[in-house]
Design a protein around this motif. Structure first.
Motif, PDB file in Angstrom:
ATOM      1  N   ALA A 148       0.826  -1.210   0.000  1.00 19.08           N
ATOM      2  CA  ALA A 148       0.000   0.000   0.000  1.00 19.08           C
ATOM      3  C   ALA A 148       0.857   1.255   0.000  1.00 19.08           C
ATOM      4  O   ALA A 148       0.550   2.238  -0.682  1.00 19.08           O
ATOM      5  N   THR A 165      -8.452   4.538  -0.735  1.00 16.05           N
ATOM      6  CA  THR A 165      -9.601   3.934  -0.066  1.00 16.05           C
ATOM      7  C   THR A 165     -10.854   4.148  -0.908  1.00 16.05           C
ATOM      8  O   THR A 165     -10.871   4.958  -1.841  1.00 16.05           O
ATOM      9  N   GLY A 183     -12.102  -3.046  -5.741  1.00 14.12           N
ATOM     10  CA  GLY A 183     -12.507  -3.381  -4.385  1.00 14.12           C
ATOM     11  C   GLY A 183     -13.187  -4.728  -4.292  1.00 14.12           C
ATOM     12  O   GLY A 183     -13.652  -5.118  -3.221  1.00 14.12           O
ATOM     13  N   HIS A 217      -1.883  -4.989  -6.362  1.00 15.29           N
ATOM     14  CA  HIS A 217      -3.310  -5.285  -6.265  1.00 15.29           C
ATOM     15  C   HIS A 217      -3.582  -6.032  -4.961  1.00 15.29           C
ATOM     16  O   HIS A 217      -3.683  -7.254  -4.918  1.00 15.29           O
ATOM     17  N   ARG A 273      -5.505  -5.598  -0.775  1.00 22.38           N
ATOM     18  CA  ARG A 273      -6.456  -4.925   0.108  1.00 22.38           C
ATOM     19  C   ARG A 273      -6.000  -5.172   1.537  1.00 22.38           C
ATOM     20  O   ARG A 273      -5.789  -6.312   1.947  1.00 22.38           O
ATOM     21  N   ARG A 320      -7.020  -4.448   5.438  1.00 23.29           N
ATOM     22  CA  ARG A 320      -8.043  -4.000   6.380  1.00 23.29           C
ATOM     23  C   ARG A 320      -7.367  -3.417   7.612  1.00 23.29           C
ATOM     24  O   ARG A 320      -6.660  -4.134   8.332  1.00 23.29           O
ATOM     25  N   THR A 357     -10.125   0.466   4.850  1.00 23.26           N
ATOM     26  CA  THR A 357      -9.461  -0.560   4.042  1.00 23.26           C
ATOM     27  C   THR A 357      -8.676   0.135   2.947  1.00 23.26           C
ATOM     28  O   THR A 357      -9.213   1.005   2.248  1.00 23.26           O
ATOM     29  N   GLY A 366      -6.361  -0.019  -0.557  1.00 19.53           N
ATOM     30  CA  GLY A 366      -6.138  -0.827  -1.750  1.00 19.53           C
ATOM     31  C   GLY A 366      -7.439  -1.366  -2.314  1.00 19.53           C
ATOM     32  O   GLY A 366      -8.487  -1.375  -1.644  1.00 19.53           O
ATOM     33  N   PHE A 367      -7.375  -1.867  -3.573  1.00 23.41           N
ATOM     34  CA  PHE A 367      -8.596  -2.235  -4.298  1.00 23.41           C
ATOM     35  C   PHE A 367      -8.583  -3.658  -4.844  1.00 23.41           C
ATOM     36  O   PHE A 367      -9.390  -4.010  -5.689  1.00 23.41           O
ATOM     37  N   GLY A 368      -7.664  -4.483  -4.378  1.00 21.07           N
ATOM     38  CA  GLY A 368      -7.739  -5.903  -4.688  1.00 21.07           C
ATOM     39  C   GLY A 368      -7.373  -6.270  -6.110  1.00 21.07           C
ATOM     40  O   GLY A 368      -6.488  -5.677  -6.719  1.00 21.07           O
TER      41      GLY A 368
END
Length: 333
Positions: free
Chosen positions: A28, A182, A242, A270, A272, A274, A279, A281-283
């Motif tokens: 991140a 976020t 996300g 990529h 995420r 928590r 949270t 990042g967007f996965g």
């Protein structure tokens, strides 16, 4: 054989690999370090503007009904121009004066907090295909020319039977700020986007509508996607949505994804993470095979080049909006 003498040399060990939470946090931070140098605009100055005129939902897409809405928005733009001039911001006032011109068509306008606009390019009353553009970070009244140029280019590529709507319906995050990492701004924007698309569907039920989502705008679209009555959702220059895959979007639309070969966003991890209060990042990568979107060839352009006139990406996005069955597809990332 005599035993080897012991030495006092300290024992070495392999460096420990950081645990998964730490790796994600580092990723991140890398995301932020990549994003910061790419920013070319800060948030706009806090220029005052009056509240817009309260209008009822659009009840019809007839020329008369649209002209009435365009006129109301033009009055709001002129009021914002006067406020900007009184504040001493001549650049903002000049930009608003151009927006209020008779050839411009806004379904809505709010000049406060950087600006919210919905501008129509083409003849919405008679269009059989409608593309709705949702922009990403650093898009506001001071940088609106970039979004407008994209809309104009797409409208020209699509031809006279199509309309393009540039939907700047939310306060976009700054590329240099933590909010770009976020979904907070997207969570606030998604209900507004859903409301607009519902209104558009009500007055244009026979039109083929596509949702085009650039960069952080793809997070907004993902938050709004469930149950939307649109033919396509096109993600380009996306940092992620996300979600882990297309199924988690809960949409019947065909989901497309493309990324230019020279887009710096390819370097975004990529992930995420928590945290206690948010949270980061967007996965999953939307152009990866595991995400499940149909990929299209976005050419060799950079992050701001997807709707550049003459580009491969513009041609293929226009094909998707037009419902052509075989746009040039890209390989799996």
């Amino acid at each position: 054989m005599a035993p080897r003498p012991r030495t006092n040399r300290p024992r070495t060990s392999r460096p420990r690999r950081p645990g998964r939470p730490r790796r994600v946090l580092l990723a991140a931070l890398v995301t932020a370090s990549v994003a910061v140098p790419m920013s070319c605009a800060a948030r706009p100055a806090d220029v005052p503007a009056p509240a817009p005129t309260a209008v009822a939902p659009l009840r019809a897409a007839t020329p008369a009904a649209l002209d009435e809405r365009y006129a109301a928005s033009r009055d709001d733009i002129r009021a914002a121009e006067r406020a900007a001039a009184g504040h001493g911001d001549r650049k903002r006032a000049a930009a608003l004066r151009a927006m209020a011109g008779p050839a411009r068509h806004f379904l809505s306008f709010d000049g406060r907090d950087g600006g919210r606009t919905t501008e129509v390019f083409g003849d919405l009353a008679h269009a059989g295909r409608v593309a709705v553009l949702v922009p990403g970070s650093d898009t506001n009244l001071d940088t609106y020319g970039r979004l407008r140029a994209d809309a104009v280019a797409l409208r020209r590529e699509l031809g006279d039977r199509a309309a393009v709507v540039a939907w700047l319906g939310y306060a976009t995050p700054s590329t240099v700020g933590p909010e770009v990492l976020t979904a907070g701004r997207a969570d606030g924007a998604a209900p507004r986007l859903r409301r607009f698309l519902g209104e558009l569907d009500a007055v244009k039920p026979a039109a083929r509508t596509s949702l085009l989502c650039h960069s952080y705008g793809s997070v907004v679209c993902a938050r709004a996607a469930a149950g939307l009555r649109v033919a396509d959702i096109v993600l380009y220059g996306s940092p992620g949505t996300g979600t882990g895959n297309v199924r988690e979007l809960h949409t019947q639309a065909t989901v497309w994804a493309g990324r230019g070969a020279d887009d710096w966003i390819a370097g975004i991890p990529h992930v995420r993470l928590r945290l206690p209060f948010t949270t980061v990042g967007f996965g999953a990568d939307p152009v990866s095979k595991g995400f499940g979107a149909r990929t299209f060839d976005a050419g060799g352009g950079g992050h701001s080049d997807y709707l550049k006139p003459g580009s491969v990406s513009l041609r293929n996005i226009a094909r998707i909006v037009s419902g052509q069955p075989r746009p040039e597809e890209g390989g799996d990332a």
